[in-house]
Each structure stands twice: as C-alpha cells, then as structure tokens.
Design a protein around this motif. Structure first.
Motif, PDB file in Angstrom:
ATOM      1  N   LYS A 210     104.563 -73.626 -70.946  1.00  0.00           N
ATOM      2  CA  LYS A 210     103.510 -72.627 -70.984  1.00  0.00           C
ATOM      3  C   LYS A 210     104.131 -71.276 -70.677  1.00  0.00           C
ATOM      4  O   LYS A 210     105.220 -71.178 -70.108  1.00  0.00           O
ATOM      5  CB  LYS A 210     102.382 -72.942 -70.000  1.00  0.00           C
ATOM      6  CG  LYS A 210     102.701 -72.707 -68.538  1.00  0.00           C
ATOM      7  CD  LYS A 210     101.427 -72.918 -67.729  1.00  0.00           C
ATOM      8  CE  LYS A 210     101.669 -72.718 -66.236  1.00  0.00           C
ATOM      9  NZ  LYS A 210     100.435 -72.929 -65.472  1.00  0.00           N
ATOM     10  N   LYS A 211     103.445 -70.225 -71.101  1.00  0.00           N
ATOM     11  CA  LYS A 211     103.910 -68.872 -70.865  1.00  0.00           C
ATOM     12  C   LYS A 211     102.916 -68.176 -69.939  1.00  0.00           C
ATOM     13  O   LYS A 211     101.785 -67.881 -70.334  1.00  0.00           O
ATOM     14  CB  LYS A 211     104.041 -68.087 -72.174  1.00  0.00           C
ATOM     15  CG  LYS A 211     105.019 -68.683 -73.175  1.00  0.00           C
ATOM     16  CD  LYS A 211     106.429 -68.703 -72.655  1.00  0.00           C
ATOM     17  CE  LYS A 211     107.034 -67.329 -72.573  1.00  0.00           C
ATOM     18  NZ  LYS A 211     108.463 -67.375 -72.156  1.00  0.00           N
ATOM     19  N   ALA A 212     103.364 -67.917 -68.722  1.00  0.00           N
ATOM     20  CA  ALA A 212     102.482 -67.265 -67.753  1.00  0.00           C
ATOM     21  C   ALA A 212     102.637 -65.751 -67.772  1.00  0.00           C
ATOM     22  O   ALA A 212     101.754 -65.026 -67.330  1.00  0.00           O
ATOM     23  CB  ALA A 212     102.766 -67.794 -66.349  1.00  0.00           C
ATOM     24  N   ASN A 213     103.792 -65.275 -68.285  1.00  0.00           N
ATOM     25  CA  ASN A 213     104.063 -63.836 -68.271  1.00  0.00           C
ATOM     26  C   ASN A 213     103.851 -63.256 -69.661  1.00  0.00           C
ATOM     27  O   ASN A 213     104.798 -63.075 -70.418  1.00  0.00           O
ATOM     28  CB  ASN A 213     105.512 -63.569 -67.819  1.00  0.00           C
ATOM     29  CG  ASN A 213     105.783 -64.112 -66.435  1.00  0.00           C
ATOM     30  OD1 ASN A 213     104.900 -64.117 -65.595  1.00  0.00           O
ATOM     31  ND2 ASN A 213     107.003 -64.579 -66.204  1.00  0.00           N
ATOM     32  N   ARG A 214     102.609 -62.970 -69.996  1.00  0.00           N
ATOM     33  CA  ARG A 214     102.299 -62.379 -71.295  1.00  0.00           C
ATOM     34  C   ARG A 214     101.737 -60.979 -71.111  1.00  0.00           C
ATOM     35  O   ARG A 214     101.068 -60.696 -70.120  1.00  0.00           O
ATOM     36  CB  ARG A 214     101.285 -63.232 -72.064  1.00  0.00           C
ATOM     37  CG  ARG A 214     101.700 -64.683 -72.312  1.00  0.00           C
ATOM     38  CD  ARG A 214     103.069 -64.858 -72.953  1.00  0.00           C
ATOM     39  NE  ARG A 214     103.309 -64.034 -74.115  1.00  0.00           N
ATOM     40  CZ  ARG A 214     102.924 -64.348 -75.347  1.00  0.00           C
ATOM     41  NH1 ARG A 214     102.298 -65.490 -75.571  1.00  0.00           N
ATOM     42  NH2 ARG A 214     103.191 -63.555 -76.363  1.00  0.00           N
TER      43      ARG A 214
END
Length: 273
Positions: A55-59
C-alpha cells in the motif's frame, strides 16, 4: 554483508537488483513484471529481489491510488515469493503494519519520509528482518547514523541504506553521489534508488518526474560502487497507478542492466586489485 537466501549484498559482491512496480496494482501486472524481471536477471546472472509496496501511505493527493487492500496485496506478494521463489521487499508505514508485512517480506523498507520515526525503526528492527532505510530527502547522509542506531538498538544489524535524492528547492531533487560513500562508511551496504531520485515532488496533485535521468544516475551510482540498484519498473509506466512519471519501462530494463553489470564488474575489480 547482508544475506537473504543465497543472495549476498555488500562486501564487494556483485550488485543486486531490487525492482518491481511501485505498488501492487493487481495480480496480473505484479506477476507479469516479476516473471519478466526474473527471466532477465537469470539470463544476466544478476541477483534479484522483487519490490512492490502493498500500500502507499505517502501520496500527494487524498484521491491518489493507495492500494487494492492490505490483505489482498500481501497475499499477491506472498504468491510471487512462493511461486517464483523470489525474495520480497515492501514498505511499512506504522508499527501496526509490521507484523503482517514481516510475515511475507524478506526486507522491510522504511520510506524516506519516515526515516526519523523512532518507534517505526525500532519495531522493524525487532522483527530480525533486513531493514532498508531510505534516506529522507531532508537529511544529510551523515545523519543516517541516528536511524542506524535505532535499528541496531534491537540487536538487528541487517540494515541497508538507500539514497533517493535530496530536496533541492521546491518540487525538485538532486543526487549527491558523495552520500553513497558517506553512508557506506557506516559499514552497511548502500543502495541507489534511481527512480525516486528523478521525481519532481508535489508537482500539481501528484509527483512528476524526469525519467530521462534514470539511466545516467544508475550508471553514475554503479561507478561509485553501490551494493544494490533499486528501480521501480512497470510494463507501461504511463498507465501506472502510482509514480507513473518516474518508473522505468520494463522493455528498457535488460539493456540498462547489461550496462550496469559491466560498470559494476570493472569498479569492483579495480577496488579488489
């Protein structure tokens, strides 16, 4: 030297490739990319670790794609690891994620934005897994000593240090190749992330990029003497759901690796002599 299965990272061993799509988009793209990279690296005899964030938390934007769901994405990575027999690297963003991620991944990656988060570094260290700490864009390379000590405090010395560019004014990054030498002097293998290093952070509602510089930066880092090369690779970067502007097309990977292999061999032969 860090060892994962039969892969040796550091201590003058040949460079290791850490590569894959930025994020797990779906099973098809993940497997397609992993299989093709494995085929290329086996042909070229280059050790390979598959990278993809579950998952990408830093968008940049609230509306940006963050993943297909933690459980589904981790299961896809587990299947890649089991079926293709490839070690896995993935990001962790909080203490609560670490147990589930560590059940799948061989390397837990601390994102650059979180490289000073004490509790996250300590929790990752306690798993005993290899911890890849990406140098924050806001940090000088010598400041990585403090991140290292946080992981070492757990008794875990399976650490990798990754360069991914430094903030250079607004919406730009620059790579200081001296940082690879400075971080290597801490006694741990160093990694060059040549794709995040070409980002143009916070450009509009998503990060932009200058992929034209991926190959020159990779070659320059190999000439410095890196232990691993980190590349985000996608079959069709323009259609990627994350970091579309800074991923290397899968079709261009083999030619680049041929170049890097030659440089790596030459540099490490010189050093040994």
């Amino acid at each position: 030297m860090i060892q994962i299965n039969d892969i040796k990272i550091g201590s003058g061993n040949k460079f290791v490739l850490i590569a894959g799509p930025c994020v797990v988009e779906n099973e098809q793209i993940t497997f397609q990319t992993a299989e093709e990279i494995r085929k290329i690296t086996e042909k070229l005899n280059i050790p390979f670790i598959f990278k993809s964030s579950y998952k990408k938390a830093n968008r940049t934007s609230l509306n940006s794609f963050t993943g297909v769901g933690d459980s589904e994405a981790l299961q896809i990575l587990r299947d890649v690891k089991t079926e293709l027999k490839i070690p896995i690297l993935t990001d962790v963003h909080s203490e609560s994620e670490i147990k589930n991620a560590a059940d799948v991944a061989d390397i837990l990656q601390i994102p650059a934005f979180l490289s000073r988060q004490t509790e996250l570094l300590v929790a990752a260290g306690k798993t005993g897994k290899v911890v890849n700490i990406k140098k924050g864009q806001f940090l000088a390379p010598d400041e990585m000593e403090y991140a290292i000590k946080k992981v070492e405090s757990t008794g875990n010395k399976n650490i990798l240090l990754t360069e991914r560019g430094s903030s250079f004014g607004y919406h730009n990054l620059v790579v200081d190749m001296r940082s690879l030498v400075i971080m290597k002097n801490f006694g741990y293998p160093v990694v060059m992330d040549a794709t995040h290093s070409v980002q143009l952070p916070g450009k509009d509602s998503m990060s932009g990029g200058q992929p034209i510089f991926i190959k020159p930066l990779s070659r320059a880092a190999a000439a410095v003497g890196i232990d691993a090369l980190f590349l985000e690779v996608h079959p069709n970067p323009t259609k990627a759901l994350s970091d579309a502007a800074s991923q290397l097309p899968l079709s261009e990977l083999e030619d680049l690796l041929i170049e890097i292999k030659k440089i790596d061999y030459l540099i490490k032969s010189i050093v040994k002599d």
